[in-house]
Design a protein around this motif. Sequence first.
Motif, PDB file in Angstrom:
ATOM      1  N   VAL A  29       0.956  -1.315   0.006  1.00 25.17           N
ATOM      2  CA  VAL A  29       0.060   0.082  -0.270  1.00 25.17           C
ATOM      3  C   VAL A  29       0.852   1.364   0.061  1.00 25.17           C
ATOM      4  O   VAL A  29       0.421   2.107  -0.835  1.00 25.17           O
ATOM      5  N   ALA A  30       1.811   1.415   0.925  1.00 30.06           N
ATOM      6  CA  ALA A  30       2.788   2.359   0.990  1.00 30.06           C
ATOM      7  C   ALA A  30       3.457   3.036  -0.410  1.00 30.06           C
ATOM      8  O   ALA A  30       3.393   3.895  -0.832  1.00 30.06           O
ATOM      9  N   LEU A  31       4.077   1.833  -0.934  1.00 26.14           N
ATOM     10  CA  LEU A  31       4.559   2.166  -2.294  1.00 26.14           C
ATOM     11  C   LEU A  31       3.687   2.372  -3.463  1.00 26.14           C
ATOM     12  O   LEU A  31       4.258   3.184  -4.104  1.00 26.14           O
ATOM     13  N   GLY A  32       2.628   1.709  -3.303  1.00 27.04           N
ATOM     14  CA  GLY A  32       1.699   2.216  -4.326  1.00 27.04           C
ATOM     15  C   GLY A  32       1.290   3.418  -4.445  1.00 27.04           C
ATOM     16  O   GLY A  32       1.112   4.087  -5.168  1.00 27.04           O
ATOM     17  N   LEU A  89       7.196   9.331   4.039  1.00 32.28           N
ATOM     18  CA  LEU A  89       7.113   9.084   5.281  1.00 32.28           C
ATOM     19  C   LEU A  89       5.326   8.941   5.951  1.00 32.28           C
ATOM     20  O   LEU A  89       5.121   7.833   6.768  1.00 32.28           O
ATOM     21  N   ALA A  90       4.552   9.635   5.338  1.00 32.86           N
ATOM     22  CA  ALA A  90       3.245   9.692   5.629  1.00 32.86           C
ATOM     23  C   ALA A  90       2.624   8.524   4.860  1.00 32.86           C
ATOM     24  O   ALA A  90       1.751   7.899   5.629  1.00 32.86           O
ATOM     25  N   GLU A 100       3.519   5.440   7.225  1.00 32.49           N
ATOM     26  CA  GLU A 100       2.936   5.471   8.400  1.00 32.49           C
ATOM     27  C   GLU A 100       1.390   5.178   8.479  1.00 32.49           C
ATOM     28  O   GLU A 100       0.933   4.290   9.206  1.00 32.49           O
ATOM     29  N   LEU A 101       0.801   5.892   7.704  1.00 31.95           N
ATOM     30  CA  LEU A 101      -0.704   5.693   7.304  1.00 31.95           C
ATOM     31  C   LEU A 101      -0.841   4.020   7.016  1.00 31.95           C
ATOM     32  O   LEU A 101      -1.939   3.304   7.284  1.00 31.95           O
ATOM     33  N   SER A 102       0.168   3.476   6.085  1.00 33.49           N
ATOM     34  CA  SER A 102      -0.503   2.135   5.565  1.00 33.49           C
ATOM     35  C   SER A 102      -0.070   1.288   6.779  1.00 33.49           C
ATOM     36  O   SER A 102      -0.839  -0.006   7.003  1.00 33.49           O
ATOM     37  N   TYR A 103       0.683   1.216   7.664  1.00 30.70           N
ATOM     38  CA  TYR A 103       1.131   0.475   8.920  1.00 30.70           C
ATOM     39  C   TYR A 103      -0.147   0.758   9.610  1.00 30.70           C
ATOM     40  O   TYR A 103      -0.609  -0.337  10.429  1.00 30.70           O
TER      41      TYR A 103
END
Length: 188
Positions: free
Chosen positions: A65-68, A154-155, A158-161
């Motif tokens: 999710v974070a990378l996408g 960073l955002a 953090e949001l995906s975790y």
Amino acid sequence: MRRRSRYIFIIMFACVAVVTHAQQRHSDRLDDILRLVPLTTLYTMRVAGVENNYSWQQSVAANVVALGVTYGVTQSLKLVVDEERPDGSDYKSFPSGHAAIAFAGAHSLHKEYGHLSPWVSVAGYSVATFVAVDRIAKDRHHWYDVAAGAAIGLATSELSYQLSKRLFRSDHVGMAFSGQQLDVIVNL
């Protein structure tokens, strides 16, 4: 714990040594490789059996999710903002995708292994910072391009975790969606 910290440093040192050697042969490609070192280190440690507080499912879901989202946001902004690069090569300077990916990976490394030693986080963020500074030094980005890229990375990490914690149970046994969480997702 101290033994694991040594292994972590050995893995990160090996990654940086390989990348530095590759950079000597292909000076343009250093940023392309280094931006992936924090995330590669995270999964190398996982495969090596270094324990953390996240399951494989949580980790993979959070990072996909974070990378996408990071990629989607940076590429969309590049098209909308249309900022010229300092070297004049094109109009896709803002924000820095390299910095965004590097900082997303560094933050993921921090989230999963920062508890072992603060040096794990320092190493990951240092590699990401090097990528950002190198992009400026090569006249590929302005300082605000890499600052925005870092903030996006960073955002989104953090949001995906936070999202993966809510979607998956926090115990490592039988990682699956709880019935209530699945109902929420289905009803969206």
